[in-house]
Structure formats: C-alpha cells, structure tokens
Design a protein around this motif. Sequence first.
Motif, short mmCIF file in Angstrom:
data_model
loop_
_atom_site.label_atom_id
_atom_site.label_comp_id
_atom_site.label_asym_id
_atom_site.label_seq_id
_atom_site.Cartn_x
_atom_site.Cartn_y
_atom_site.Cartn_z
N PHE A 268 38.40 31.03 23.54
CA PHE A 268 38.18 31.79 24.76
C PHE A 268 39.34 31.56 25.71
CE2 PHE A 268 33.96 31.79 23.07
CZ PHE A 268 33.40 32.97 23.55
N GLN A 269 39.60 32.58 26.51
CA GLN A 269 40.60 32.46 27.58
C GLN A 269 40.18 33.35 28.73
OE1 GLN A 269 44.16 33.56 25.50
NE2 GLN A 269 44.02 35.69 26.13
N VAL A 270 40.72 33.06 29.90
CA VAL A 270 40.42 33.86 31.08
C VAL A 270 41.15 35.20 30.94
CG1 VAL A 270 40.67 34.03 33.59
CG2 VAL A 270 40.14 31.83 32.55
N ALA A 271 40.44 36.27 31.20
CA ALA A 271 41.04 37.60 31.22
C ALA A 271 41.72 37.79 32.57
CB ALA A 271 39.98 38.67 31.01
N PRO A 272 42.80 38.55 32.60
CA PRO A 272 43.41 38.82 33.90
C PRO A 272 42.43 39.62 34.77
CG PRO A 272 44.81 39.60 32.09
CD PRO A 272 43.51 39.18 31.51
N PHE A 273 42.15 39.10 35.94
CA PHE A 273 41.28 39.83 36.86
C PHE A 273 41.62 39.42 38.29
CE2 PHE A 273 38.84 35.92 36.28
CZ PHE A 273 38.32 35.66 37.54
N GLU A 274 41.28 40.31 39.17
CA GLU A 274 41.42 40.04 40.60
C GLU A 274 40.22 40.64 41.28
OE1 GLU A 274 44.32 41.47 44.15
OE2 GLU A 274 45.28 40.69 42.34
N PHE A 275 39.64 39.89 42.15
CA PHE A 275 38.44 40.36 42.84
C PHE A 275 38.65 40.19 44.32
CE2 PHE A 275 34.11 40.01 44.43
CZ PHE A 275 33.54 41.12 43.86
N VAL A 276 38.63 41.29 45.04
CA VAL A 276 38.79 41.27 46.48
C VAL A 276 37.42 41.48 47.08
CG1 VAL A 276 39.89 42.36 48.46
CG2 VAL A 276 41.13 42.16 46.29
N LEU A 277 36.99 40.54 47.90
CA LEU A 277 35.68 40.62 48.52
C LEU A 277 35.81 41.25 49.90
CD1 LEU A 277 32.77 39.88 47.95
CD2 LEU A 277 33.18 37.67 48.99
N LYS B 13 27.91 35.85 29.27
CA LYS B 13 27.81 36.52 30.59
C LYS B 13 29.20 36.78 31.17
CE LYS B 13 23.31 36.49 31.18
NZ LYS B 13 22.53 37.70 31.34
N LEU B 14 30.09 35.81 31.04
CA LEU B 14 31.45 35.99 31.56
C LEU B 14 32.21 37.05 30.78
CD1 LEU B 14 32.37 32.25 32.18
CD2 LEU B 14 32.08 34.02 33.93
N GLU B 15 31.98 37.10 29.47
CA GLU B 15 32.67 38.10 28.64
C GLU B 15 32.13 39.50 28.95
OE1 GLU B 15 34.53 38.13 24.21
OE2 GLU B 15 32.54 37.25 24.41
N GLU B 16 30.82 39.63 29.15
CA GLU B 16 30.23 40.93 29.50
C GLU B 16 30.77 41.44 30.83
OE1 GLU B 16 26.02 40.18 29.46
OE2 GLU B 16 25.92 40.18 27.27
N ALA B 17 31.09 40.53 31.74
CA ALA B 17 31.64 40.90 33.05
C ALA B 17 33.14 41.15 33.00
CB ALA B 17 31.32 39.82 34.08
N GLY B 18 33.76 40.91 31.84
CA GLY B 18 35.20 41.14 31.71
C GLY B 18 36.06 40.02 32.26
N LEU B 19 35.47 38.84 32.45
CA LEU B 19 36.20 37.72 33.05
C LEU B 19 36.85 36.80 32.02
CD1 LEU B 19 33.56 36.91 35.79
CD2 LEU B 19 35.73 38.11 36.09
N VAL B 20 36.33 36.79 30.80
CA VAL B 20 36.95 36.02 29.72
C VAL B 20 36.99 36.89 28.48
CG1 VAL B 20 36.14 33.79 30.62
CG2 VAL B 20 34.81 34.95 28.86
N THR B 21 37.87 36.53 27.56
CA THR B 21 37.96 37.20 26.26
C THR B 21 37.84 36.13 25.18
OG1 THR B 21 40.37 37.04 26.20
CG2 THR B 21 39.43 39.06 27.14
N SER B 22 37.48 36.57 23.99
CA SER B 22 37.36 35.63 22.87
C SER B 22 38.06 36.19 21.64
CB SER B 22 35.89 35.35 22.55
OG SER B 22 35.26 36.51 22.05
N GLN B 23 38.42 35.27 20.77
CA GLN B 23 39.05 35.65 19.51
C GLN B 23 38.65 34.62 18.46
OE1 GLN B 23 43.27 36.15 19.73
NE2 GLN B 23 43.44 36.77 17.60
N LEU B 24 38.08 35.11 17.37
CA LEU B 24 37.67 34.24 16.27
C LEU B 24 38.85 34.02 15.34
CD1 LEU B 24 35.13 32.82 15.21
CD2 LEU B 24 34.67 34.85 13.84
N GLU B 25 39.15 32.75 15.05
CA GLU B 25 40.26 32.41 14.17
C GLU B 25 39.82 31.34 13.17
OE1 GLU B 25 43.73 31.21 16.34
OE2 GLU B 25 43.65 32.94 17.66
N LEU B 26 40.50 31.28 12.05
CA LEU B 26 40.24 30.24 11.06
C LEU B 26 41.25 29.11 11.25
CD1 LEU B 26 39.56 32.28 7.80
CD2 LEU B 26 37.89 31.11 9.26
N SER B 27 40.73 27.88 11.23
CA SER B 27 41.62 26.73 11.32
C SER B 27 42.25 26.47 9.96
CB SER B 27 40.84 25.50 11.78
OG SER B 27 39.93 25.11 10.78
N SER B 28 43.18 25.55 9.90
CA SER B 28 43.87 25.25 8.65
C SER B 28 42.92 24.71 7.58
CB SER B 28 45.01 24.25 8.89
OG SER B 28 44.48 23.06 9.46
#
Length: 98
Positions: free
Chosen positions: A68-77, A45-60
Amino acid sequence: MLAALANPHRLRIIQALHGSGRTYVSQLAREIGISRPLLHLHLRKLEEAGLVTSQLELSSDGKALNYFQVAPFEFVLTPSGIADAARSLSPASKSSDP
C-alpha cells in the motif's frame, strides 16, 4: 473523504505510509500496532475514498504481498465543502429537549 479521515487509526495509517513510502500489510500492522484484520478494514475504507492504492506482488520466496502507498491527494477544507459534506449526512435524530 472526510468520513475516511475521521478515524484516528486511518490518520495513523496515512502518516505511516507517507513516512515510509509503500509498505506491505504485515509490516504496516506491526508499525502501527494494530491487528492485520483491523488494518485491512481501515485500508479498504481509505482505498475506497481514493486516499491509498494497493498492488499485489510476489516476493522472491513466492509469498503474495499486498503493498500500500498513499495516493496523491489534496483536500481543501472550506465552509462550502463542509456544507456539501453535511448534506450527505443522514438526518440527526430529534432531541426530546425543548
């Protein structure tokens, strides 16, 4: 975006990711104290809203880790922003009270 942020679990996810930078699902589930399936639902749900991004990686050791990490966003209410969001809601059920 408001709907995605209207859940306390999702707010905690944003808080945890903001504090730790990027992290993988299992670690985040342990940190927040919820199951991985429930976390995946909220992250989607957060990714669909553009609030987080994901990246699949292989470990060693060859394991696939979804980071996952927070995407840059600003929301003014503002009142107009609330009015726009309210127009997207489904009509409220009519009350039987006069």
